[in-house]
Design an enzyme around this catalytic site. Structure first.
Site, mmCIF file in Angstrom:
data_model
loop_
_atom_site.group_PDB
_atom_site.id
_atom_site.type_symbol
_atom_site.label_atom_id
_atom_site.label_comp_id
_atom_site.label_asym_id
_atom_site.label_seq_id
_atom_site.Cartn_x
_atom_site.Cartn_y
_atom_site.Cartn_z
ATOM 1 N N LYS A 90 34.496 41.263 36.805
ATOM 2 C CA LYS A 90 33.463 42.227 37.194
ATOM 3 C C LYS A 90 32.328 41.563 37.979
ATOM 4 O O LYS A 90 32.180 40.335 37.989
ATOM 5 C CB LYS A 90 32.924 42.949 35.957
ATOM 6 C CG LYS A 90 33.936 43.955 35.404
ATOM 7 C CD LYS A 90 33.367 44.822 34.305
ATOM 8 C CE LYS A 90 34.358 45.926 33.917
ATOM 9 N NZ LYS A 90 33.881 46.726 32.777
ATOM 10 N N ARG A 105 39.960 43.410 27.390
ATOM 11 C CA ARG A 105 40.647 44.188 28.425
ATOM 12 C C ARG A 105 40.612 43.361 29.710
ATOM 13 O O ARG A 105 39.542 43.103 30.262
ATOM 14 C CB ARG A 105 39.952 45.543 28.632
ATOM 15 C CG ARG A 105 40.650 46.454 29.629
ATOM 16 C CD ARG A 105 39.927 47.794 29.752
ATOM 17 N NE ARG A 105 40.612 48.700 30.658
ATOM 18 C CZ ARG A 105 40.424 48.726 31.977
ATOM 19 N NH1 ARG A 105 39.536 47.906 32.540
ATOM 20 N NH2 ARG A 105 41.099 49.563 32.738
#
Length: 259
Positions: A204, A238
């Site tokens: 991210k 995740r």
């Protein structure tokens, strides 16, 4: 939890496979590497992304779920959606749990749908909606606000009949880089909720913008933040890169078990 994006516009280009055969190859690789869950998503929810109609999302994900069930019958499948209709169809096609970035806030029928299906529900915190959530998100106290949200949401789920709730602080969803690091630093606070904690940090912008690199170069940074998350109590990671995440878990466990 291995990420299986069935979308042409994910922020991480490394997983933009096109054919069912390629997606099944990737699924097989993730399962072989040790993934416990395959998370199938048909819609990009990156900041600034446009919303996809539920009908189109369903067309994307159902053939993939059916193919996973056929090729990997023992695989645990999660459907990543905020549409109750897509969740219902995916569960009917063989998915085992629902992962909703809005925790039921974007579709009023989602919680009832999950309750009726009696499956686990990943509740993620998101401030705003994906298209605009990156525009000046503000909190008086981000940890307290997210904690209060989960207290309310867990009670709402319990009242509806959902008892298997997994909480996800929603790193990057309506949060600045500073907010994300504050949440990561205080992740162990969420242990008081006595629910499994899912951490979605993989590649991210908190990582690649902090380091001045790209998402494609953010694997090492992902491993660092995943390690921190695990030491703070995360139960599920995740990730796009399952092998490296599994190695992180194995090394941390070895360190914990050392005399």
């Amino acid at each position: 939890m291995g990420i299986l994006n069935v979308t042409p516009d994910s922020f991480y280009q490394g997983h933009l496979e096109k054919s069912i055969a390629e997606l099944m190859e990737l699924t097989g690789q993730m399962l072989a590497a040790g993934a416990g869950i395959i998370d199938v998503g048909g819609q990009s929810t990156r900041p600034g992304s446009e919303r996809l109609p539920n009908t189109e999302e369903q067309v994307r994900v159902l053939p993939v779920i059916e193919a996973i069930v056929k090729n990997f019958p023992d695989a645990l499948i999660s459907i990543d959606t905020y549409y109750s209709s897509v969740a219902r169809a995916a569960l009917n096609a063989g998915a085992h749990m629902v992962n909703d970035i809005s925790a039921g806030e974007m579709d009023g029928e989602m919680i009832a749908t999950v309750a009726a299906a009696k499956v686990p529900f990943v509740c993620m915190h998101m401030k705003g909606e994906p298209g605009t959530m990156h525009q000046q998100p503000a909190y008086d106290d981000v940890v307290k606000e997210v904690l209060d949200f989960f207290i309310r949401k867990i009670n709402e789920c319990k009242a509806a009949g959902i008892h298997d709730v997994i909480i996800d602080p929603g790193f990057g969803f309506g949060k600045t880089i500073a907010h994300n690091f504050s949440l990561l630093k205080a992740l162990d606070v969420f242990k008081m909720l006595e629910r499994p904690i899912l951490a979605g940090l993989s590649r991210k912008s908190t990582i690649y913008k902090t380091l001045g690199i790209t998402a494609d170069e953010a694997l090492n940074g992902t491993t660092v933040l995943n390690t921190i998350a695990l030491t703070k109590g995360a139960h599920i990671l995740r990730v796009h890169d399952v092998k490296e995440a599994i190695e992180t878990v194995q090394l941390l466990n070895a360190c914990r078990q050392a005399g």
